[in-house]
Design an enzyme around this catalytic site. Structure first.
Site, PDB file in Angstrom:
ATOM      1  N   TYR A 195     -48.713   4.500 -42.840  1.00 45.95           N
ATOM      2  CA  TYR A 195     -49.810   3.567 -42.560  1.00 45.95           C
ATOM      3  C   TYR A 195     -51.039   4.392 -42.131  1.00 45.95           C
ATOM      4  O   TYR A 195     -50.915   5.324 -41.325  1.00 45.95           O
ATOM      5  CB  TYR A 195     -49.385   2.587 -41.462  1.00 45.95           C
ATOM      6  N   ARG A 205     -49.731  -7.337 -16.645  1.00 46.31           N
ATOM      7  CA  ARG A 205     -49.856  -6.039 -17.315  1.00 46.31           C
ATOM      8  C   ARG A 205     -48.540  -5.281 -17.374  1.00 46.31           C
ATOM      9  O   ARG A 205     -48.344  -4.416 -18.219  1.00 46.31           O
ATOM     10  CB  ARG A 205     -50.938  -5.166 -16.625  1.00 46.31           C
ATOM     11  N   ASP A 228     -41.054   3.101 -38.297  1.00 44.34           N
ATOM     12  CA  ASP A 228     -41.899   1.906 -38.351  1.00 44.34           C
ATOM     13  C   ASP A 228     -41.222   0.939 -39.323  1.00 44.34           C
ATOM     14  O   ASP A 228     -41.204   1.173 -40.530  1.00 44.34           O
ATOM     15  CB  ASP A 228     -43.309   2.309 -38.820  1.00 44.34           C
TER      16      ASP A 228
HETATM   17  N1  PLP Z   1     -47.666  -0.098 -39.101  1.00 42.40           N
HETATM   18  C1  PLP Z   1     -47.872  -0.614 -40.321  1.00 42.40           C
HETATM   19  C2  PLP Z   1     -46.873  -0.348 -41.400  1.00 42.40           C
HETATM   20  C3  PLP Z   1     -49.007  -1.375 -40.586  1.00 42.40           C
HETATM   21  O1  PLP Z   1     -49.205  -1.869 -41.820  1.00 42.40           O
HETATM   22  C4  PLP Z   1     -49.947  -1.598 -39.527  1.00 42.40           C
HETATM   23  C5  PLP Z   1     -51.175  -2.390 -39.757  1.00 42.40           C
HETATM   24  O2  PLP Z   1     -51.509  -2.735 -40.860  1.00 42.40           O
HETATM   25  C6  PLP Z   1     -49.705  -1.031 -38.283  1.00 42.40           C
HETATM   26  C7  PLP Z   1     -48.539  -0.306 -38.096  1.00 42.40           C
HETATM   27  C8  PLP Z   1     -50.659  -1.241 -37.136  1.00 42.40           C
HETATM   28  O3  PLP Z   1     -50.478  -2.521 -36.618  1.00 42.40           O
HETATM   29  P1  PLP Z   1     -51.590  -3.378 -35.837  1.00 42.40           P
HETATM   30  O4  PLP Z   1     -52.685  -3.707 -36.797  1.00 42.40           O
HETATM   31  O5  PLP Z   1     -50.832  -4.557 -35.347  1.00 42.40           O
HETATM   32  O6  PLP Z   1     -52.085  -2.517 -34.722  1.00 42.40           O
END
Ligand code: PLP
Length: 386
Positions: A105, A51, A177
């Site tokens: 997202y 963990r 991101d």
């Molecule tokens: N960030 C982006 C741009 C995404 O498209 C996604 C999921 O589609 C995520 C974060 C979240 O990722 P996860 O599904 O691996 O939790």
């Protein structure tokens, strides 16, 4: 051999690896062991436990991922959302405020909108191209600014250099991101972002067979994220670490092929009379094109488009396409087509979707590594039949 920095292609294969390999193994084995024997003189903080993300599978991945984005440190997590929420809970305290780009997202947007308040956090959503608007949202308690390299699903590229400058001027933590670009096309630390994160589920693993996340960036911030992850329990299991590690080795060849096919498809779609709008930063007509050319090494494998006949035509196109799988998610070796209004952005109200420009007929395409000509032919044929 000279001393120059290896290319990202070489880093993908060799950065962070334990050499010589354990028992001579060329590939790092899976350490399917929750705990490890205590060594002489070991202190509490040296204890290895799954963990705590400190098995060899975790630490090798951390070193490789940091090298890929020319950053100081990295840690993997059990999903992209685990990375995102752990960043918030490790770096923000009750009373803090975050400036978010407006078209995020769906999971990130939802979390900020619906859960921040319960933790005493607040936020504003701003237009990525309007630094004046960011300044108007700034408050004494603003702590973080959070953007996406290429937004989902409108595939926009904001003024990322201005984000870094704004964060520095106002003492904010800059977070991005970088899922859609991948380290092959963009490395945020190189222009000064403090932290980058990925849904490793997408391009980094690339085979649509595990869920995982990654946080990369400044050593002090990654250490805080890792510590909070130890509490929240979002570590990645050893077998998924192994698959992510394996997937990463082909990242460059996959993403470059995806860059080529996406550009070809965007061109075909843009010229087709049934298509009214194509969102792809590789197109000269796209508002983010010049910026993307300057900042990125490739325009990526994601694009979205709208058909003149809206949602009905979108449904017909989906049923005519033979190669792409109709499925959410992205970044895998297989092309995927989805309608964000029904998948990634289904959690938003129709008003929220319309405010961020996600129409019911918008189609998002994640280009896989199939033959470029096969994909182009498939789209031409399907478009001729809608
Ligand atoms: N960030 C982006 C741009 C995404 O498209 C996604 C999921 O589609 C995520 C974060 C979240 O990722 P996860 O599904 O691996 O939790």
């Amino acid at each position: 051999m000279n001393d120059r920095e290896p290319t990202i292609d070489t880093k993908l294969i060799h950065a962070g690896e334990i050499r010589p390999g354990i028992e001579g193994a060329v590939v790092l084995p899976i350490f399917q062991s929750v705990n490890f024997e205590s060594m002489e003189g070991e202190e509490y903080h040296d204890i290895k436990y799954m963990r705590l993300s400190n098995s060899p599978n975790h630490t090798v991945l951390g070193a490789k991922l940091a090298a890929l984005e020319s950053a100081e440190a990295a840690v993997v997590s059990s999903s992209g959302m685990a990375s995102i929420t752990t960043i918030f809970h490790s770096l923000l305290s009750a009373g803090d405020h975050v400036i978010f780009q407006d078209c995020l997202y769906g999971g990130t947007y939802d979390y900020a909108q619906r859960e921040f308040g319960r933790h005493g956090l607040s936020c504003d959503f701003v237009n990525g191209d309007d630094p004046g608007g960011w300044a108007r949202s700034l408050r004494p308690e603003t702590k973080m600014i959070y953007f996406e390299t290429i937004t989902n699903p409108l595939v926009q590229v904001a003024d990322l250099e201005a984000v870094v400058a704004f964060a520095r001027e106002h003492g904010l933590i800059s977070v991005i991101d970088n899922t859609f670009a991948s380290p092959i096309n963009f490395r945020p630390a190189e222009i000064g972002f403090d932290l980058s994160l990925h849904s490793g589920t997408k391009y980094l693993n690339g085979h649509s067979d595990i869920v995982c996340g990654v946080v990369i960036g400044r050593r002090d911030l990654v250490a805080k994220v890792k510590k909070m992850m130890n509490y929240l329990g979002g570590s990645l299991d050893a077998h998924a670490c192994f698959l992510l590690h394996r997937g990463l080795k082909t990242l460059a060849v996959r993403v470059r092929q995806q860059n080529v096919s996406a550009l070809a498809l965007a061109g075909v779609l843009e010229e087709h009379p049934a298509v009214i709008r194509v969102n792809y930063p590789g197109l000269a007509s796209n508002s983010g094109h010049e910026r993307a050319r300057r900042l990125f090494d490739g325009f990526g494998g994601m694009l979205s488009f709208e058909l003149a006949d809206g949602a009905r035509a979108a449904g017909r196109l989906e049923s005519e396409l033979r190669i792409p799988v109709i499925a959410p998610s992205l970044g895998g070796v297989e092309s995927l087509v989805t309608r964000p209004a029904a998948t990634s952005h289904a959690g938003l109200t129709p008003q929220e979707r319309s405010a961020v420009g996600v129409s019911d007929g918008l189609i998002r395409l994640s280009v896989g590594i199939e033959g470029t000509d096969d994909l182009v032919d498939d789209f031409r044929r399907a478009l001729s039949r809608i």
